[in-house]
Scaffold this motif. Sequence first.
Motif, mmCIF file in Angstrom:
data_model
loop_
_atom_site.group_PDB
_atom_site.id
_atom_site.type_symbol
_atom_site.label_atom_id
_atom_site.label_comp_id
_atom_site.label_asym_id
_atom_site.label_seq_id
_atom_site.Cartn_x
_atom_site.Cartn_y
_atom_site.Cartn_z
ATOM 1 N N VAL A 21 -4.933 6.507 9.457
ATOM 2 C CA VAL A 21 -3.886 7.073 8.585
ATOM 3 C C VAL A 21 -2.628 7.040 9.229
ATOM 4 C CG1 VAL A 21 -5.784 8.374 7.511
ATOM 5 C CG2 VAL A 21 -4.583 9.453 9.508
ATOM 6 N N ARG B 75 0.756 -1.320 0.079
ATOM 7 C CA ARG B 75 -0.104 0.108 0.041
ATOM 8 C C ARG B 75 1.027 1.308 0.110
ATOM 9 N NH1 ARG B 75 -0.146 2.868 4.785
ATOM 10 N NH2 ARG B 75 0.558 1.836 6.610
ATOM 11 N N ARG C 194 -1.075 6.642 3.831
ATOM 12 C CA ARG C 194 -2.186 7.240 3.931
ATOM 13 C C ARG C 194 -2.123 8.604 4.879
ATOM 14 N NH1 ARG C 194 -3.747 1.817 5.658
ATOM 15 N NH2 ARG C 194 -4.417 0.531 3.849
ATOM 16 N N TYR D 236 -7.161 11.425 1.846
ATOM 17 C CA TYR D 236 -8.395 11.704 2.351
ATOM 18 C C TYR D 236 -8.720 13.239 2.878
ATOM 19 C CZ TYR D 236 -8.407 6.575 2.350
ATOM 20 O OH TYR D 236 -8.214 5.435 2.119
ATOM 21 N N GLU E 71 -2.065 8.226 -0.538
ATOM 22 C CA GLU E 71 -3.523 7.883 -0.388
ATOM 23 C C GLU E 71 -4.034 9.039 0.446
ATOM 24 O OE1 GLU E 71 -6.313 4.196 1.434
ATOM 25 O OE2 GLU E 71 -4.360 3.842 0.888
#
Length: 460
Positions: A198, A49, A52, A77, A75
């Motif tokens: 995260v 991955r 985040r 948000y 990644e």
Amino acid sequence: MNSIALKSFVGLRQSSPEKPQFAVQVKPATVHRKLKVVAGKSSPKLSGRNLRVAVIGGGPAGGSAAETLAKGGIETYLIERKMDNCKPCGGAIPLCMVGEFDLPLDIIDRRVTKMKMISPSNVAVDIGQTLKPHEYIGMVRREVLDAYLRERAKENGANVINGLFLKMDISKDDNAPYVLHYSAYDGSGSGERKTLEVDAVIGADGANSRVAKSINAGDYEYAIAFQERIKIPDDKMVYYENLAEMYVGDDVSPDFYGWVFPKCDHVAVGTGTVTHKGDIKKFQLATRNRAKDKILGGKIIRVEAHPIPEHPRPRRLSGRVALVGDAAGYVTKCSGEGIYFAAKSGRMCAEAIVEGSENGKRMVDEGDIRKYLEKWDKTYWPTYKVLDVLQKVFYRSNPAREAFVEMCADEYVQKMTFDSYLYKTVAPGNPLQDLKLAINTIGSLVRANAITREMKKLGV
């Protein structure tokens, strides 16, 4: 919204065709320089991955941070509680921001090329005579600018969440995730409690930042800004087509200024104060009264109020949680400018995370993100200190304000001020002119104090 097509404009691109007033038009963003990877060898590599990161708050700071993160392989948000937020903000942006952040001209309501600085005794000084033909101060509405930046972040891969950030669980394990708790809104008005894990958090959630509280960032002095949007008759709107006004005096604010800034089809009239927050409505009424002949017949269509930070928080970074924009306290004194510095700090913080994580492939630590603070302080700290001194010198009394307005009539002062504001660089001065300015400033202060003493004797 009025679009202004320009065939040739230094550093800017031609505007897009005319669009509805509150529509968000997204254009492909300009490709910025490739970030140099400087992650430490000890940073653990992520498996299966990418890194985040959550950005809390969707204003200029949050939108710019989210876009930079998403473009850099993170990644991302972005959590914003109110997608149509109309912050009470004068909405002025410097020319350099238009090019630097690749803003389309059709989100800019007005291009201000003239300003009037109006003293306590209503002496008006025209400012702007040193501007070049292509130079201006942009006037935007925050709901339009913020929506545009968020949408552009989304177009680049950021996950935009309409929700209210509630709290954050912080583990003592250096590499453990942060657990964010938030209420997700689905349009029905009720929020569904959710969590999100995260690796890092950017707090861009304004002066009342919950992220700042989560890391015990400390408090700061703040001002209350109060603004009314007033729809005025078309014939009076012509006066404000490319003109902004700033009023100083004890009546409009004991430590700031009042303003009348033009928007697309109305004017924003407002003021602010740190020291007398309880009297803010009285100061607002005085600001309207000072401009009453020019806004006569106007109708108030929106009233806004919000806290504005006066200096950076004691702590702006803890572990993998960093603060930017108003949450960090990046609003300048004297001018009250915050939009550019919010967007810039969001981008700089995100760049540090992208670089430190090797475009999302490695975990970051506090040392990686601290590079943002070091770069920020080195670049902008002198600007904040200079404006702090100016506010203490010239906003302390009406005589000092009279001297300040008189000083603004000087062409050299105007050139230095606009060059510094428009391009966010400290303009180099001319030693001889600087000496002349110092002498003239002292003379203005002396004259203003003498006039005030005579007026008191006459009971005026």
